[in-house]
Motif scaffolding. Sequence first.
Motif, short mmCIF file in Angstrom:
data_model
loop_
_atom_site.label_atom_id
_atom_site.label_comp_id
_atom_site.label_asym_id
_atom_site.label_seq_id
_atom_site.Cartn_x
_atom_site.Cartn_y
_atom_site.Cartn_z
N UNK A 15 0.83 -1.21 0.00
CA UNK A 15 0.00 0.00 0.00
C UNK A 15 0.86 1.25 0.00
N UNK A 16 1.92 1.25 0.82
CA UNK A 16 2.80 2.42 0.88
C UNK A 16 3.50 2.64 -0.45
N UNK A 21 4.21 5.60 -5.57
CA UNK A 21 4.29 5.55 -7.03
C UNK A 21 3.16 6.36 -7.66
N UNK A 22 1.97 6.23 -7.09
CA UNK A 22 0.80 6.99 -7.58
C UNK A 22 1.08 8.49 -7.50
N UNK A 27 2.55 13.82 -9.87
CA UNK A 27 3.40 15.01 -9.87
C UNK A 27 4.04 15.24 -11.22
N UNK A 28 4.49 14.16 -11.85
CA UNK A 28 5.12 14.28 -13.16
C UNK A 28 4.12 14.75 -14.21
N UNK A 29 2.90 14.17 -14.18
CA UNK A 29 1.88 14.58 -15.15
C UNK A 29 1.50 16.04 -14.95
N UNK A 81 6.08 3.68 -15.10
CA UNK A 81 5.99 3.83 -13.65
C UNK A 81 7.36 4.10 -13.03
N UNK A 82 8.38 3.31 -13.42
CA UNK A 82 9.72 3.52 -12.87
C UNK A 82 10.29 4.86 -13.31
N UNK A 83 10.02 5.24 -14.57
CA UNK A 83 10.52 6.52 -15.05
C UNK A 83 10.00 7.69 -14.26
N UNK A 84 8.71 7.65 -13.91
CA UNK A 84 8.12 8.75 -13.13
C UNK A 84 8.73 8.79 -11.73
#
Length: 203
Positions: A15-16, A21-22, A27-29, A81-84
């Motif tokens: 969950x953490x 990641x979410x 933030x990136x978007x 996902x990893x890139x963000x």
Amino acid sequence: MRPIRRPDAVLVQAVIAGALSFAHLHDLAAAAGQSGWKAWAYPVSVDLLLVAAWRRLRISRAAGLPARSAWTWFTVALVASLGANVATAGLLDLGHVPDWLRILVAGWPALAFLGGTLLVHSPSEATSEPAPVPALPSADPEPAPNPTIEPAAVAVPPALVVHARKIADDHQTRTGSPIDADTLRARLGVPPLMADAIAAQLA
């Protein structure tokens, strides 16, 4: 007295990690010009593509079918996902996002839609359903009271037969008796007609 239920450490960790990641994807978007609800939709889109690709991988493996397309889209979603996460770790100035990254973020919805559509309508999905059986002319003018479809009339991929034979051999070893069509159908997750066709080829 009821026992005290302690939280599962693995679940808490998942969950953490998912929440972090979410947030990084959001933030990136947002930094790339996607404001409001659109910035929140990007993490959902990435995670859904990741889950859909993983589900297709499991189905393809269970059926003994190629999974190149599923691996491709799983990798695409994982890289996104990893890139963000890496980009928001101080390596990128979110106040001055480069144009190429803005282009990637703006083009992601179309890419994710294409990936999801191809995963849903992949060839491995089509092989899980029996092929239509053409009607054969009969010399008898009256139809048979209970027409049946021969199991051999159902198209079965060779790779699925090989996988089914392994399951049947394992069942024979463990129980000492041949596997029946119902058990085979449950193990493979295929329709009854296809299970009968596979059982006929294993006989």
